[in-house]
Design a protein around this motif. Structure first.
Motif, PDB file in Angstrom:
ATOM      1  N   ALA A 247      10.189  20.218 -10.721  1.00 45.20           N
ATOM      2  CA  ALA A 247      11.624  19.940 -10.600  1.00 45.20           C
ATOM      3  C   ALA A 247      12.109  19.986  -9.160  1.00 45.20           C
ATOM      4  O   ALA A 247      13.053  19.274  -8.790  1.00 45.20           O
ATOM      5  N   ALA A 248      11.461  20.805  -8.326  1.00 46.57           N
ATOM      6  CA  ALA A 248      11.944  20.978  -6.960  1.00 46.57           C
ATOM      7  C   ALA A 248      11.715  19.746  -6.095  1.00 46.57           C
ATOM      8  O   ALA A 248      12.514  19.438  -5.206  1.00 46.57           O
ATOM      9  N   VAL A 249      10.637  19.020  -6.335  1.00 48.35           N
ATOM     10  CA  VAL A 249      10.279  17.900  -5.457  1.00 48.35           C
ATOM     11  C   VAL A 249      10.312  16.551  -6.168  1.00 48.35           C
ATOM     12  O   VAL A 249      10.216  15.509  -5.513  1.00 48.35           O
ATOM     13  N   ALA A 250      10.427  16.550  -7.495  1.00 51.66           N
ATOM     14  CA  ALA A 250      10.389  15.289  -8.237  1.00 51.66           C
ATOM     15  C   ALA A 250      11.494  14.324  -7.811  1.00 51.66           C
ATOM     16  O   ALA A 250      11.216  13.124  -7.603  1.00 51.66           O
ATOM     17  N   PRO A 251      12.759  14.756  -7.650  1.00 44.81           N
ATOM     18  CA  PRO A 251      13.795  13.801  -7.225  1.00 44.81           C
ATOM     19  C   PRO A 251      13.503  13.178  -5.869  1.00 44.81           C
ATOM     20  O   PRO A 251      13.713  11.981  -5.667  1.00 44.81           O
ATOM     21  N   LEU A 252      13.000  13.996  -4.911  1.00 44.80           N
ATOM     22  CA  LEU A 252      12.677  13.466  -3.589  1.00 44.80           C
ATOM     23  C   LEU A 252      11.542  12.454  -3.665  1.00 44.80           C
ATOM     24  O   LEU A 252      11.606  11.381  -3.050  1.00 44.80           O
ATOM     25  N   ALA A 253      10.505  12.787  -4.435  1.00 41.36           N
ATOM     26  CA  ALA A 253       9.379  11.859  -4.580  1.00 41.36           C
ATOM     27  C   ALA A 253       9.818  10.561  -5.252  1.00 41.36           C
ATOM     28  O   ALA A 253       9.408   9.471  -4.845  1.00 41.36           O
ATOM     29  N   ALA A 254      10.664  10.675  -6.271  1.00 41.20           N
ATOM     30  CA  ALA A 254      11.161   9.471  -6.950  1.00 41.20           C
ATOM     31  C   ALA A 254      12.015   8.633  -6.019  1.00 41.20           C
ATOM     32  O   ALA A 254      11.932   7.390  -6.013  1.00 41.20           O
TER      33      ALA A 254
ATOM     34  N   ALA B 200       0.824  -1.207   0.000  1.00 41.93           N
ATOM     35  CA  ALA B 200       0.000   0.000   0.000  1.00 41.93           C
ATOM     36  C   ALA B 200       0.858   1.257   0.000  1.00 41.93           C
ATOM     37  O   ALA B 200       0.558   2.233  -0.711  1.00 41.93           O
ATOM     38  N   ALA B 201       1.938   1.250   0.782  1.00 42.98           N
ATOM     39  CA  ALA B 201       2.829   2.416   0.820  1.00 42.98           C
ATOM     40  C   ALA B 201       3.457   2.667  -0.548  1.00 42.98           C
ATOM     41  O   ALA B 201       3.542   3.820  -1.003  1.00 42.98           O
ATOM     42  N   ALA B 202       3.898   1.579  -1.214  1.00 42.15           N
ATOM     43  CA  ALA B 202       4.479   1.735  -2.548  1.00 42.15           C
ATOM     44  C   ALA B 202       3.446   2.267  -3.534  1.00 42.15           C
ATOM     45  O   ALA B 202       3.749   3.128  -4.377  1.00 42.15           O
ATOM     46  N   ALA B 203       2.203   1.770  -3.440  1.00 40.89           N
ATOM     47  CA  ALA B 203       1.144   2.218  -4.352  1.00 40.89           C
ATOM     48  C   ALA B 203       0.811   3.690  -4.123  1.00 40.89           C
ATOM     49  O   ALA B 203       0.645   4.456  -5.093  1.00 40.89           O
ATOM     50  N   VAL B 204       0.711   4.104  -2.865  1.00 39.50           N
ATOM     51  CA  VAL B 204       0.400   5.508  -2.553  1.00 39.50           C
ATOM     52  C   VAL B 204       1.502   6.434  -3.069  1.00 39.50           C
ATOM     53  O   VAL B 204       1.227   7.486  -3.672  1.00 39.50           O
ATOM     54  N   LEU B 205       2.759   6.054  -2.839  1.00 36.64           N
ATOM     55  CA  LEU B 205       3.862   6.891  -3.309  1.00 36.64           C
ATOM     56  C   LEU B 205       3.931   6.925  -4.832  1.00 36.64           C
ATOM     57  O   LEU B 205       4.299   7.949  -5.422  1.00 36.64           O
ATOM     58  N   ALA B 206       3.559   5.816  -5.492  1.00 34.02           N
ATOM     59  CA  ALA B 206       3.529   5.807  -6.955  1.00 34.02           C
ATOM     60  C   ALA B 206       2.461   6.756  -7.477  1.00 34.02           C
ATOM     61  O   ALA B 206       2.690   7.506  -8.445  1.00 34.02           O
TER      62      ALA B 206
END
Length: 691
Positions: free
Chosen positions: A61-68, A45-51
């Motif tokens: 660009a500011a948050v994409a690397p952190l989210a990835a 579930a955690a992986a699905a939510v983060l995906a």
């Protein structure tokens, strides 16, 4: 400084993808680091939510690397949790004996003639179907025994649960075989009786593998035959221990494991032969993509090599890497690049997350990453590239470039894998460069090409000359290994290192290899810090094995004094982890250790008095004079209360907790560490009830 960092970040933006497997590996490591079994549903579930959260954030660009990054960590954690549930199966709770019936999955013959078989049980003793392990490993030491992979057999055997670590924090064999769905290990009382013959494609492949290995061993003979067969079929059990020790001391142990080196030499030889053959036909060479055709044939050849070599985990990893390389050629992409290595690592970590914990995975990827990063330098490529023109005048330069390239490769690969090998095996091959410089040309130029030629000629019975040349090359390699291993200090032992020292060293190496700009050199700092902390692991003052059969005390000289030389395996492992080259017999002779029929007493000035009692009466007698009492028998609650020793451990303590270590801190307090504490409440850990 800020401007420099911004420049480095912007210039290396295209290399952020290379950190994807590192972040996935972080998630896998987190799964194995916790001391409880996480919820699979929660992990998925955690992986699905983060995906889902990453989809709208990927354009920012500011948050994409952190989210990835968070998504990669979650994917690694979920993959490890899912894999553990997929391989789950019953594990024997106690030793049992009875009739074992099952299908033979794999079998190897050791140098002593022992058959090591993996079976899928259909029945065993009085176990119900739901209690049967999915797989078991059985040693068969009977001379008249024979096994055919794929056959259904019956035999009388004694099976036990997979053994626990021999010391807290030591190698966990039970965890390793959990991911192989292996729920029991043991030995046979009787020779197996075949109930049904082998059938199916898998059985045919395994039989072919066995016949190829037997043919190679028969034609070449001796240790060279056993090593040659291992290079083709992956069957290493027949290699004499002395030969394996020489290869390890000379830094050539990697030759025995079919991995990237073998797959590259085999697949590369196929690629070169096919492309060279097609180039001899001008009409094909000028009008058709013969390079792509050669890559396709080489991929098929590498797949065949994977099948006959037993498809071990390391070989599967190597096949994935070389498959990506040949696919890249067919798609007009660079064949060797860090991006392809990252893709291979991602596939393996998501498919077999447990591979991360093995030295094989760590060392193979460390070597490949370091070598590709090193040879990315234009200056290095210029030094090691051969002249384009062919002729005697250019021969010295060609030889020099090959020798320099081999030296660079050995140094870089050795440096990249040295810390990992020292951490897992407590060994450093001091003269590994000399061993590799002398032996690897034989492997690359003679042994592996002749192995390929022998396989092509074997169906026609014409493989004899190729196998003779291959055996001659292997004999040369073994001669080099024996010579280098005989040098003083060739195989140096080092004591255990703390995990954080290895992590710092590896992180620094990755920072140095994966970035391109000058900030990469910041990775030298954590590498140096990790090396500086290498000897900072706490030393165990007292060790007791899991069966209450052996104990050791660290003396004033810093070395372990053993109460006995047996059980030999536990004693050898304790000494190895301590970086001690003595044999168990030598370590068992200490003037401070006195043993008789009732047990042992260790006395040394300024040290706690430690006793090892073999009976209840001896234990109660020791309570009056010892600081630490270890009883090989159970002690009642009342006996414990009456004992005046500071620490009392009996048989049931060790039976429940496993191997135990005691550490005396500077304040005189005793810290007790057990295998059960270190392993946590995981599915591969058996929880034993209190009596």
């Amino acid at each position: 400084m800020a401007a420099w960092l911004r420049h480095c970040v912007a210039a290396d933006g295209d290399r952020l993808f290379l950190w994807t497997p590192v972040l996935i590996a972080t998630g896998v490591a987190a799964y194995f680091a916790v001391d409880f079994e996480p919820s699979l549903i929660a992990a998925l579930a955690a992986a699905a939510v983060l995906a889902l959260a990453f989809i709208p954030l990927r354009q920012r660009a500011a948050v994409a690397p952190l989210a990835a990054g968070l998504l990669c960590v979650a994917l690694g954690f979920a993959a490890a949790s899912l894999r553990s549930h997929m391989v789950a199966g019953p594990v024997l709770e106690r030793p049992q004996a009875g009739v074992l019936t099952g299908r033979v999955v794999a079998v190897e013959e050791t140098e002593t003639g022992t058959l090591v078989a993996v079976l899928e049980p259909a029945s065993f003793a009085r176990l119900r179907i739901a209690e049967l392990p999915r797989r078991v490993r059985v040693n068969i030491r009977l001379k008249e025994a024979s096994l055919a992979p794929g056959a259904t057999v019956s035999l009388r055997a004694r099976l036990m649960p997979p053994p626990e670590p021999v010391l807290p924090g030591g190698f966990d064999y039970a965890r390793q075989v959990w991911f192989e769905s292996l729920g029991g290990v043991g030995f046979a009382y009787t020779a197996p009786e075949e109930l049904e013959p082998p059938d199916g494609v898998t059985a045919m492949l395994v039989e072919l593998r066995g016949r190829i290995g037997a043919r190679i061993r028969h034609v070449i003979g001796g240790p060279a035959g056993a090593v040659s067969a291992a290079l083709v079929t992956g069957e290493r059990a027949a290699i004499p221990k002395a030969v394996a020790a020489d290869l390890r001391a000379a830094g050539l142990a990697h030759v025995l494991a079919i991995s990237g080196l073998h797959m590259m030499l085999f697949g590369g030889s196929v690629f070169w032969l096919v492309r060279a053959g097609l180039a001899l036909v001008p009409r094909l060479a000028l009008n058709y993509p013969i390079k792509k055709w050669a890559a396709a044939v080489a991929l098929a050849g590498a797949t065949f090599y994977l099948a006959i070599s037993g498809a071990a985990i390391a070989t599967q990893r190597a096949w994935i890497m070389i498959a990506l390389m040949f696919v890249a050629i067919m798609l007009d992409r660079p064949a060797l690049s860090l991006r392809n290595v990252a893709l291979a690592a991602i596939l393996i970590l998501l498919w077999r997350p447990e591979s991360l914990l093995g030295a094989s995975f760590q060392m193979s990827f460390a070597a490949v990453v370091a070598l590709i990063a090193f040879y990315e330098s234009d200056r290095v490529r210029g030094l090691t590239s051969s002249p384009n023109r062919i002729g005697l005048a250019n021969m010295p330069r060609r030889i020099g470039a090959y020798a320099l390239g081999l030296a660079f490769t050995s140094i870089v690969a050795g440096a990249a894998t040295g810390a990992i090998g020292a951490f897992h095996f407590n060994r450093i091959a001091v003269y590994g460069l000399a061993g590799n410089m002398a032996a690897m040309p034989l492997v690359g130029i003679v042994v592996m090409p002749m192995a390929l030629l022998a396989l092509l000629l074997m169906p026609f019975g014409l493989d004899g000359p190729a196998l003779w040349i291959m055996g001659t090359g292997v004999d040369g390699m073994l001669t080099v290994a024996h010579e280098v291993a005989s040098w003083d200090g060739a195989d140096s032992l080092v004591a255990d290192a703390p995990l954080h020292a290895l992590l710092l060293t590896v992180f620094g190496g990755l920072w140095l290899a994966l970035w391109r700009e000058s900030w990469r050199y910041l990775g030298v700092a954590p590498m140096l810090l990790g090396i500086a902390l290498w000897g900072a692991a706490p030393k165990h003052d007292i060790l007791i094995d899991r069966d209450a059969a052996l104990f050791a005390v660290r003396g004033a000289d810093g070395r372990l004094a053993l109460g006995a030389a047996r059980p030999a395996y536990a004693a050898e492992q304790w000494l190895r982890h301590d970086g001690d080259r003595r044999t168990p017999r030598e370590a068992a002779h200490s003037p401070e250790m006195y043993c008789d029929a009732g047990g042992c007493v260790y006395r040394d000035a300024g040290q706690p008095v430690v006793t090892f009692a073999k009976s209840l009466d001896a234990a109660m007698e020791d309570c009056a004079l010892a600081d630490v009492v270890i009883a090989q028998v159970p002690l009642s609650w009342r006996a414990r209360q009456e004992c005046g020793a500071d620490v009392v451990l009996d048989y049931f303590d060790l039976w429940r907790e496993g191997a135990t270590a005691l550490i005396f801190d500077q304040d005189g307090k005793v810290i007790v560490a057990t295998s059960l504490q270190m392993r946590g409440n995981r599915p591969w850990v058996q929880r034993k009830r209190k009596n």
